[in-house]
Design a protein around this motif. Sequence first.
Motif, PDB file in Angstrom:
ATOM      1  N   ARG A  96       0.946  -1.117  -0.080  1.00 16.26           N
ATOM      2  CA  ARG A  96       0.006   0.067   0.035  1.00 16.26           C
ATOM      3  C   ARG A  96       0.980   1.183   0.129  1.00 16.26           C
ATOM      4  O   ARG A  96       2.109   1.336   0.841  1.00 16.26           O
ATOM      5  CB  ARG A  96      -0.937  -0.056   1.291  1.00 16.26           C
ATOM      6  CG  ARG A  96      -1.765   1.057   1.216  1.00 16.26           C
ATOM      7  CD  ARG A  96      -2.923   0.889   2.239  1.00 16.26           C
ATOM      8  NE  ARG A  96      -3.726   1.831   2.363  1.00 16.26           N
ATOM      9  CZ  ARG A  96      -4.544   2.083   3.477  1.00 16.26           C
ATOM     10  NH1 ARG A  96      -4.652   1.232   4.440  1.00 16.26           N
ATOM     11  NH2 ARG A  96      -5.480   3.193   3.299  1.00 16.26           N
ATOM     12  N   LYS A  98       2.413   4.545   0.414  1.00 15.72           N
ATOM     13  CA  LYS A  98       2.849   5.392   1.765  1.00 15.72           C
ATOM     14  C   LYS A  98       1.964   6.790   2.175  1.00 15.72           C
ATOM     15  O   LYS A  98       1.605   7.119   3.083  1.00 15.72           O
ATOM     16  CB  LYS A  98       4.307   5.806   1.932  1.00 15.72           C
ATOM     17  CG  LYS A  98       5.214   4.619   1.948  1.00 15.72           C
ATOM     18  CD  LYS A  98       6.112   4.619   3.053  1.00 15.72           C
ATOM     19  CE  LYS A  98       6.852   3.609   3.228  1.00 15.72           C
ATOM     20  NZ  LYS A  98       7.134   2.892   4.415  1.00 15.72           N
ATOM     21  N   ASN A 100      -1.450   8.924   1.549  1.00 15.94           N
ATOM     22  CA  ASN A 100      -2.736   8.776   1.554  1.00 15.94           C
ATOM     23  C   ASN A 100      -3.508   9.457   0.520  1.00 15.94           C
ATOM     24  O   ASN A 100      -3.012  10.745   0.452  1.00 15.94           O
ATOM     25  CB  ASN A 100      -3.247   9.251   3.094  1.00 15.94           C
ATOM     26  CG  ASN A 100      -4.490   8.941   3.266  1.00 15.94           C
ATOM     27  OD1 ASN A 100      -5.680   9.060   2.325  1.00 15.94           O
ATOM     28  ND2 ASN A 100      -5.018   8.394   4.323  1.00 15.94           N
ATOM     29  N   ASP A 108       0.594   5.746   6.142  1.00 14.30           N
ATOM     30  CA  ASP A 108       0.199   4.689   6.964  1.00 14.30           C
ATOM     31  C   ASP A 108       1.471   4.330   7.904  1.00 14.30           C
ATOM     32  O   ASP A 108       2.788   4.469   7.369  1.00 14.30           O
ATOM     33  CB  ASP A 108      -0.109   3.585   5.951  1.00 14.30           C
ATOM     34  CG  ASP A 108      -1.419   3.710   5.206  1.00 14.30           C
ATOM     35  OD1 ASP A 108      -2.427   4.455   5.832  1.00 14.30           O
ATOM     36  OD2 ASP A 108      -1.509   3.353   4.227  1.00 14.30           O
ATOM     37  N   SER A 109       1.192   4.125   9.141  1.00 12.33           N
ATOM     38  CA  SER A 109       2.029   3.646  10.223  1.00 12.33           C
ATOM     39  C   SER A 109       2.619   2.106   9.761  1.00 12.33           C
ATOM     40  O   SER A 109       3.521   1.797  10.269  1.00 12.33           O
ATOM     41  CB  SER A 109       1.457   3.569  11.214  1.00 12.33           C
ATOM     42  OG  SER A 109       1.317   4.790  11.898  1.00 12.33           O
ATOM     43  N   CYS A 110       1.586   1.125   9.251  1.00 16.41           N
ATOM     44  CA  CYS A 110       1.836  -0.046   8.852  1.00 16.41           C
ATOM     45  C   CYS A 110       1.837  -0.470   7.489  1.00 16.41           C
ATOM     46  O   CYS A 110       0.769   0.107   6.905  1.00 16.41           O
ATOM     47  CB  CYS A 110       1.051  -1.006   9.692  1.00 16.41           C
ATOM     48  SG  CYS A 110       1.026  -0.873  11.578  1.00 16.41           S
ATOM     49  N   GLU A 111       2.880  -0.986   6.844  1.00 10.36           N
ATOM     50  CA  GLU A 111       2.790  -1.494   5.687  1.00 10.36           C
ATOM     51  C   GLU A 111       1.898  -2.691   5.456  1.00 10.36           C
ATOM     52  O   GLU A 111       1.731  -3.450   6.248  1.00 10.36           O
ATOM     53  CB  GLU A 111       4.238  -1.594   5.114  1.00 10.36           C
ATOM     54  CG  GLU A 111       5.030  -0.298   4.976  1.00 10.36           C
ATOM     55  CD  GLU A 111       6.469  -0.500   4.219  1.00 10.36           C
ATOM     56  OE1 GLU A 111       6.782  -1.947   3.944  1.00 10.36           O
ATOM     57  OE2 GLU A 111       7.075   0.436   4.207  1.00 10.36           O
ATOM     58  N   CYS A 147      -0.991  -7.372   6.601  1.00  7.36           N
ATOM     59  CA  CYS A 147      -0.105  -6.618   7.138  1.00  7.36           C
ATOM     60  C   CYS A 147       1.362  -7.373   6.669  1.00  7.36           C
ATOM     61  O   CYS A 147       1.412  -8.576   6.374  1.00  7.36           O
ATOM     62  CB  CYS A 147       0.004  -7.037   8.809  1.00  7.36           C
ATOM     63  SG  CYS A 147      -1.390  -5.821   9.579  1.00  7.36           S
ATOM     64  N   CYS A 161       1.582  -3.545  14.651  1.00  7.31           N
ATOM     65  CA  CYS A 161       0.702  -3.673  13.563  1.00  7.31           C
ATOM     66  C   CYS A 161      -0.208  -4.884  13.684  1.00  7.31           C
ATOM     67  O   CYS A 161       0.345  -6.111  14.020  1.00  7.31           O
ATOM     68  CB  CYS A 161       1.412  -3.667  12.203  1.00  7.31           C
ATOM     69  SG  CYS A 161       2.552  -2.496  11.799  1.00  7.31           S
ATOM     70  N   CYS A 192      -7.789  -5.004   6.779  1.00  9.88           N
ATOM     71  CA  CYS A 192      -6.701  -3.756   6.679  1.00  9.88           C
ATOM     72  C   CYS A 192      -5.508  -4.030   8.058  1.00  9.88           C
ATOM     73  O   CYS A 192      -5.804  -4.829   8.720  1.00  9.88           O
ATOM     74  CB  CYS A 192      -7.491  -2.304   6.882  1.00  9.88           C
ATOM     75  SG  CYS A 192      -8.342  -2.367   8.345  1.00  9.88           S
ATOM     76  N   VAL A 194      -3.683  -2.243  11.061  1.00  3.86           N
ATOM     77  CA  VAL A 194      -3.785  -1.072  11.795  1.00  3.86           C
ATOM     78  C   VAL A 194      -2.606  -0.981  12.763  1.00  3.86           C
ATOM     79  O   VAL A 194      -2.278  -1.994  13.488  1.00  3.86           O
ATOM     80  CB  VAL A 194      -5.010  -0.841  12.700  1.00  3.86           C
ATOM     81  CG1 VAL A 194      -6.220  -0.658  11.429  1.00  3.86           C
ATOM     82  CG2 VAL A 194      -5.490  -1.750  13.443  1.00  3.86           C
TER      83      VAL A 194
END
Length: 200
Positions: A96, A98, A100, A108-111, A147, A161, A192, A194
């Motif tokens: 995803r 980086k 937004n 995003d904090s988590c890839e 994730c 994550c 997703c 998070v």
Amino acid sequence: MTQKIVIGLLWLSVVILEASEAELVEGYPCIRRNNQIYCTGLGSPRLTEKIDKFIDENKALIRRMFGDFEEPDHEFNPNVGRDDHNGHIIHKRPKRAKSNSYNSNKIDSCESSVEIVTPYWASNSAGKIRAIVNTQHLQQAIQQEVCQSVQTKRCNNDCSCEQKYKWHRLLAYDPDDDCKGIFMDWFLFPSCCVCRCNVL
């Protein structure tokens, strides 16, 4: 010839590594990994014949459940574009982005990676494994976001994550009870990724 042997050995080592990190699902051509079932196919050609026969004999019922379906213009090949390790991935997008799309100043904090899958088997809301109807006439795809790591540069220390899941309603078949035919059922797939932090 030597190159083919080396490639074959590399593929075999990946399969062995994945199998060691996963649990085999007894009685099914599947492994369970990360709370998900990965299968190389339906397994028995007889099961595919039963599903196709039910669809052929109950076209009106299937149309009410699934909508209109037509003969494909091309020959259906369930292995085209599939990932060799999971069997059911038909398209895999890059991690995803980086940035937004709503605000380019945020990331995003988590890839995570976005995958579109056509599953062969899945556990329903009651924990029972069911065959998912994916034939040349009826193809059901799920978009899932998985994730890529437990922690990242921005999601670390007391944070990690976490994979989130979403329920999807799909046409299914119970191989242990032919009388049920094809029916709608609920299945959980990754939705997703998070970043979750411990409460201080």
